[in-house]
Design a protein around this motif. Structure first.
Motif, PDB file in Angstrom:
ATOM      1  N   HIS A 106      17.534  47.925  66.186  1.00 60.26           N
ATOM      2  CA  HIS A 106      17.235  46.531  66.503  1.00 60.26           C
ATOM      3  C   HIS A 106      18.546  45.757  66.555  1.00 60.26           C
ATOM      4  CE1 HIS A 106      15.632  42.495  66.490  1.00 60.26           C
ATOM      5  NE2 HIS A 106      16.439  42.229  65.485  1.00 60.26           N
ATOM      6  N   ASP A 107      18.585  44.770  67.460  1.00 68.09           N
ATOM      7  CA  ASP A 107      19.703  43.838  67.495  1.00 68.09           C
ATOM      8  C   ASP A 107      19.128  42.455  67.742  1.00 68.09           C
ATOM      9  OD1 ASP A 107      22.983  44.074  67.985  1.00 68.09           O
ATOM     10  OD2 ASP A 107      22.064  42.265  68.805  1.00 68.09           O
ATOM     11  N   GLY A 108      19.719  41.444  67.138  1.00 63.17           N
ATOM     12  CA  GLY A 108      19.213  40.086  67.295  1.00 63.17           C
ATOM     13  C   GLY A 108      19.373  39.551  68.713  1.00 63.17           C
ATOM     14  N   ASP A 109      20.262  40.165  69.495  1.00 60.38           N
ATOM     15  CA  ASP A 109      20.548  39.713  70.858  1.00 60.38           C
ATOM     16  C   ASP A 109      19.718  40.525  71.857  1.00 60.38           C
ATOM     17  OD1 ASP A 109      21.683  39.384  73.398  1.00 60.38           O
ATOM     18  OD2 ASP A 109      23.700  39.078  72.584  1.00 60.38           O
ATOM     19  N   ALA A 110      18.853  39.831  72.607  1.00 65.01           N
ATOM     20  CA  ALA A 110      17.949  40.526  73.537  1.00 65.01           C
ATOM     21  C   ALA A 110      18.732  41.311  74.596  1.00 65.01           C
ATOM     22  CB  ALA A 110      17.010  39.524  74.213  1.00 65.01           C
ATOM     23  N   ALA A 111      19.879  40.792  75.026  1.00 66.74           N
ATOM     24  CA  ALA A 111      20.666  41.487  76.050  1.00 66.74           C
ATOM     25  C   ALA A 111      21.195  42.816  75.506  1.00 66.74           C
ATOM     26  CB  ALA A 111      21.825  40.604  76.506  1.00 66.74           C
ATOM     27  N   VAL A 112      21.596  42.799  74.225  1.00 63.10           N
ATOM     28  CA  VAL A 112      22.075  44.042  73.595  1.00 63.10           C
ATOM     29  C   VAL A 112      20.930  45.058  73.508  1.00 63.10           C
ATOM     30  CG1 VAL A 112      22.944  45.046  71.435  1.00 63.10           C
ATOM     31  CG2 VAL A 112      23.930  42.913  72.307  1.00 63.10           C
ATOM     32  N   ARG A 113      19.742  44.575  73.141  1.00 63.58           N
ATOM     33  CA  ARG A 113      18.583  45.491  73.069  1.00 63.58           C
ATOM     34  C   ARG A 113      18.330  46.131  74.433  1.00 63.58           C
ATOM     35  NH1 ARG A 113      16.313  41.047  70.032  1.00 63.58           N
ATOM     36  NH2 ARG A 113      14.800  40.538  71.658  1.00 63.58           N
ATOM     37  N   GLU A 114      18.419  45.324  75.484  1.00 63.41           N
ATOM     38  CA  GLU A 114      18.205  45.856  76.844  1.00 63.41           C
ATOM     39  C   GLU A 114      19.229  46.941  77.182  1.00 63.41           C
ATOM     40  OE1 GLU A 114      15.817  46.037  79.063  1.00 63.41           O
ATOM     41  OE2 GLU A 114      14.929  45.011  77.327  1.00 63.41           O
ATOM     42  N   THR A 115      20.492  46.677  76.825  1.00 64.83           N
ATOM     43  CA  THR A 115      21.550  47.659  77.113  1.00 64.83           C
ATOM     44  C   THR A 115      21.278  48.964  76.384  1.00 64.83           C
ATOM     45  OG1 THR A 115      23.152  45.871  77.388  1.00 64.83           O
ATOM     46  CG2 THR A 115      24.049  48.069  77.005  1.00 64.83           C
ATOM     47  N   VAL A 116      20.886  48.855  75.117  1.00 64.67           N
ATOM     48  CA  VAL A 116      20.649  50.073  74.329  1.00 64.67           C
ATOM     49  C   VAL A 116      19.444  50.837  74.877  1.00 64.67           C
ATOM     50  CG1 VAL A 116      20.057  50.941  72.027  1.00 64.67           C
ATOM     51  CG2 VAL A 116      21.758  49.127  72.283  1.00 64.67           C
ATOM     52  N   ARG A 117      18.438  50.109  75.334  1.00 65.38           N
ATOM     53  CA  ARG A 117      17.293  50.784  75.974  1.00 65.38           C
ATOM     54  C   ARG A 117      17.758  51.497  77.248  1.00 65.38           C
ATOM     55  NH1 ARG A 117      14.086  45.719  74.788  1.00 65.38           N
ATOM     56  NH2 ARG A 117      12.895  46.238  72.905  1.00 65.38           N
ATOM     57  N   ALA A 118      18.547  50.795  78.045  1.00 66.14           N
ATOM     58  CA  ALA A 118      19.005  51.388  79.309  1.00 66.14           C
ATOM     59  C   ALA A 118      19.874  52.619  79.065  1.00 66.14           C
ATOM     60  CB  ALA A 118      19.781  50.348  80.119  1.00 66.14           C
ATOM     61  N   LEU A 119      20.667  52.580  77.993  1.00 62.62           N
ATOM     62  CA  LEU A 119      21.532  53.718  77.672  1.00 62.62           C
ATOM     63  C   LEU A 119      20.751  54.831  76.963  1.00 62.62           C
ATOM     64  CD1 LEU A 119      24.678  51.766  76.338  1.00 62.62           C
ATOM     65  CD2 LEU A 119      24.561  53.092  78.455  1.00 62.62           C
ATOM     66  N   ASP A 120      19.513  54.535  76.570  1.00 63.35           N
ATOM     67  CA  ASP A 120      18.639  55.507  75.892  1.00 63.35           C
ATOM     68  C   ASP A 120      19.310  56.089  74.637  1.00 63.35           C
ATOM     69  OD1 ASP A 120      16.374  57.053  75.451  1.00 63.35           O
ATOM     70  OD2 ASP A 120      17.090  58.704  76.712  1.00 63.35           O
ATOM     71  N   LEU A 121      19.810  55.183  73.791  1.00 65.06           N
ATOM     72  CA  LEU A 121      20.552  55.639  72.609  1.00 65.06           C
ATOM     73  C   LEU A 121      19.658  55.968  71.423  1.00 65.06           C
ATOM     74  CD1 LEU A 121      23.632  53.204  72.634  1.00 65.06           C
ATOM     75  CD2 LEU A 121      23.431  55.496  73.619  1.00 65.06           C
ATOM     76  N   CYS A 122      18.372  55.526  71.451  1.00 60.64           N
ATOM     77  CA  CYS A 122      17.500  55.842  70.313  1.00 60.64           C
ATOM     78  C   CYS A 122      16.050  55.940  70.790  1.00 60.64           C
ATOM     79  CB  CYS A 122      17.673  54.828  69.182  1.00 60.64           C
ATOM     80  SG  CYS A 122      17.377  53.119  69.654  1.00 60.64           S
ATOM     81  N   ASP A 123      15.199  56.398  69.875  1.00 60.02           N
ATOM     82  CA  ASP A 123      13.802  56.631  70.261  1.00 60.02           C
ATOM     83  C   ASP A 123      13.060  55.330  70.505  1.00 60.02           C
ATOM     84  OD1 ASP A 123      13.681  59.617  69.945  1.00 60.02           O
ATOM     85  OD2 ASP A 123      14.415  59.050  67.953  1.00 60.02           O
ATOM     86  N   ASP A 124      13.403  54.311  69.736  1.00 62.62           N
ATOM     87  CA  ASP A 124      12.673  53.055  69.858  1.00 62.62           C
ATOM     88  C   ASP A 124      13.595  51.878  69.541  1.00 62.62           C
ATOM     89  OD1 ASP A 124      10.511  51.474  70.353  1.00 62.62           O
ATOM     90  OD2 ASP A 124       9.567  51.762  68.395  1.00 62.62           O
ATOM     91  N   VAL A 125      13.665  50.913  70.449  1.00 59.95           N
ATOM     92  CA  VAL A 125      14.390  49.668  70.189  1.00 59.95           C
ATOM     93  C   VAL A 125      13.336  48.597  69.939  1.00 59.95           C
ATOM     94  CG1 VAL A 125      15.988  47.950  71.083  1.00 59.95           C
ATOM     95  CG2 VAL A 125      16.282  50.357  71.698  1.00 59.95           C
ATOM     96  N   THR A 126      13.329  48.045  68.725  1.00 63.70           N
ATOM     97  CA  THR A 126      12.274  47.084  68.378  1.00 63.70           C
ATOM     98  C   THR A 126      12.762  45.655  68.560  1.00 63.70           C
ATOM     99  OG1 THR A 126      12.939  46.908  66.072  1.00 63.70           O
ATOM    100  CG2 THR A 126      11.443  48.715  66.637  1.00 63.70           C
ATOM    101  N   ASP A 127      11.810  44.751  68.794  1.00 66.76           N
ATOM    102  CA  ASP A 127      12.181  43.353  69.036  1.00 66.76           C
ATOM    103  C   ASP A 127      12.393  42.557  67.749  1.00 66.76           C
ATOM    104  OD1 ASP A 127      12.302  43.591  71.755  1.00 66.76           O
ATOM    105  OD2 ASP A 127      10.199  43.066  72.075  1.00 66.76           O
ATOM    106  N   THR A 128      11.908  43.089  66.610  1.00 61.79           N
ATOM    107  CA  THR A 128      12.201  42.435  65.329  1.00 61.79           C
ATOM    108  C   THR A 128      12.830  43.454  64.389  1.00 61.79           C
ATOM    109  OG1 THR A 128      10.113  42.983  64.235  1.00 61.79           O
ATOM    110  CG2 THR A 128      10.142  40.983  65.589  1.00 61.79           C
ATOM    111  N   ALA A 129      13.591  42.948  63.428  1.00 58.56           N
ATOM    112  CA  ALA A 129      14.257  43.847  62.477  1.00 58.56           C
ATOM    113  C   ALA A 129      13.218  44.561  61.605  1.00 58.56           C
ATOM    114  CB  ALA A 129      15.232  43.048  61.604  1.00 58.56           C
TER     115      ALA A 129
END
Lengths: 302, 302
Positions: B35-58
């Motif tokens: 999880h990251d507090g910045d929505a743009a960072v979450r999008e990047t991590v999803r696009a890079l497929d760095l983990c199984d699940d990127v959540t919108d809250t901590a």
């Protein structure tokens, strides 16, 4: 047409031996002689076959030269210039590679009143010393600053300019005093600070030397590279560029005191503002090809 | 056996995203949430497929975790710890990667009284920020310092130790206060000095910004790399490690003043002695694999 046909290099350390290698590569027909006051260095240069002739005295090295480049510590320039005065052909141009220029320019002009003197400073180097450490590409895309004194024939400046361009450098001309101010901030103060913090870290009682070394990847290790530079060369730089170094040091100390106060009083905005402002300088340096843009100097690529 | 089966990383910048990449490489069966507090960072991590699940809250990111690693600026650690407290399984171990430890250890222990807390500091990084800047090899041969607080179960410390060893790091344990002293000299003071001199150089009237950039190869450019580091992270480091930083800064200033005096009075021997002493530190750092031994950081190889 080549700017010079017979080049003599006095002082065969990192810079002098790099000039020999670079001339061999860029202007292979130039006749190269070299001399160093240290017999062991002369032997190494002979073994590496870096020039046509390594002479045992400085005077013998310059008798037929049309360009003589002094590559000795700046504190030794005047003495070395005097030692070649009697053997120097009157048409030879004399230059050097010293990191401070006002004092050197005066010393060379005074010791060699009958020759054209074109003081120079190639802003390039590594933390290594000696003829083994040199390499031909050292000056590629680096700036070489010429600081001609009043009365220097323009033709001599142009020939030395052409010489450095052939070695891959870009050439700029400025007043010796201005050079010394510019380099005080871009080179001399950074070295002084690096030497200081490595000394401070070595003297701590609460943190062991072994801890300093183990955890140096946090930033300290960058400073140790600069603080491994040649001690004689750097002692002479500080002694000969005293005024400009002391002025820059005074400004730095004031700025550091302001940050110290911001930390003590918890002024996060002052810290954040400075830390944001300094990022842009790095970008410009990379854009202008004056540093490698890979993160962490590309260490992780190895 | 793997030390952890389900790892959650909060804060997906350089360090957090490097942990994701390194876990994927070293322990591919571990389930990874982020999880990251910045929505743009979450999008990047999803696009890079760095983990199984990127959540919108901590909180959502930690519900099933057996290890939670906070990779946010040290000033935000307490707040982020509070935000996950309600969702955190009681058996989960909580760790972090902050560069100062006494304050963070206290903040985490206070926010999460029911969990084992093992504060950690991997001494690794680059001047880049954000999830794009991370890479799996960042921790290889770097030290990770654990600073467990009184009452931390030994088993929890051993599991976190094993985790970092699997990522290629070497692990050391020490008191939080001692960590903060060691890092004040090996990391925090070097950063403060680099930020300062880049600021000083930017403010000069007698030397232009363009000249500072052109002639930076004389030493200054090394400082600009460090001074390009993340401003928020570093602001927080100085505010949370105030005492140790001010102590080291005081010692540094005294040593710099002594050198200033040596330059003013022309005491070449004092300069030469220090400049000789500092060379040995560099050798030790290279021998212990904490830096690349190639001259000029291997810049000339490119």
């Amino acid at each position: 047409m080549l700017p010079f046909a017979r080049v003599s290099v006095i002082g065969l350390g990192l810079i002098g031996s790099s000039i020999l290698r670079a001339v061999r590569e860029a202007m292979p027909t130039v006749h190269l002689t070299g001399h160093d006051g240290d017999a062991a260095v002369r032997e190494t240069v002979r073994a590496l076959d870096l020039c046509d002739d390594v002479t045992d005295t400085a005077g013998t090295s310059v008798t037929d030269a049309d360009l003589v480049i002094l590559c000795v510590p700046v504190g030794a320039m005047g003495e070395v210039a005097e030692s070649i005065a009697a053997d120097l052909p009157p048409e030879a141009i004399v230059s050097d590679v010293g990191s401070s220029k006002a004092g050197v320019a005066a010393a060379l002009a005074s010791a060699l009143p009958n020759n054209a003197v074109v003081p120079a400073h190639p802003v390039a180097g590594t933390e290594r010393s000696g003829p083994d450490a040199g390499f031909a590409a050292l000056f590629h895309h680096r700036w070489c600053i010429l600081t001609p004194v009043p009365g220097t024939p323009e033709a001599a400046v142009l020939r030395v300019t052409e010489f450095w361009k052939r070695l891959g450098a870009e050439v700029e001309t400025m007043e010796p005093a201005h050079h010394d101010k510019v380099l005080a901030i871009t080179s001399h103060l950074p070295h002084l600070i690096a030497y200081t913090i490595v000394g401070t870290a070595s003297d701590l009682e609460s943190v062991t030397q072994s801890e300093v070394i183990k955890y140096s990847a946090g930033g300290f290790r960058d400073f140790t590279r600069i603080a491994a530079s040649d001690p004689t060369m750097w002692r002479d730089v500080f002694l000969t560029n005293k005024d400009a170094v002391l002025e820059m040091l005074q400004r730095f100390s004031e700025d550091l005191t302001a940050l110290q106060r911001a930390i003590r009083w918890g002024d996060g905005d002052a810290l954040f503002d400075l830390f944001t402002r300094t990022r842009a300088v790095r970008r410009s340096i990379i854009e202008q090809g004056q540093d490698d843009g890979r993160p962490d100097f590309g260490r992780s690529d190895h």
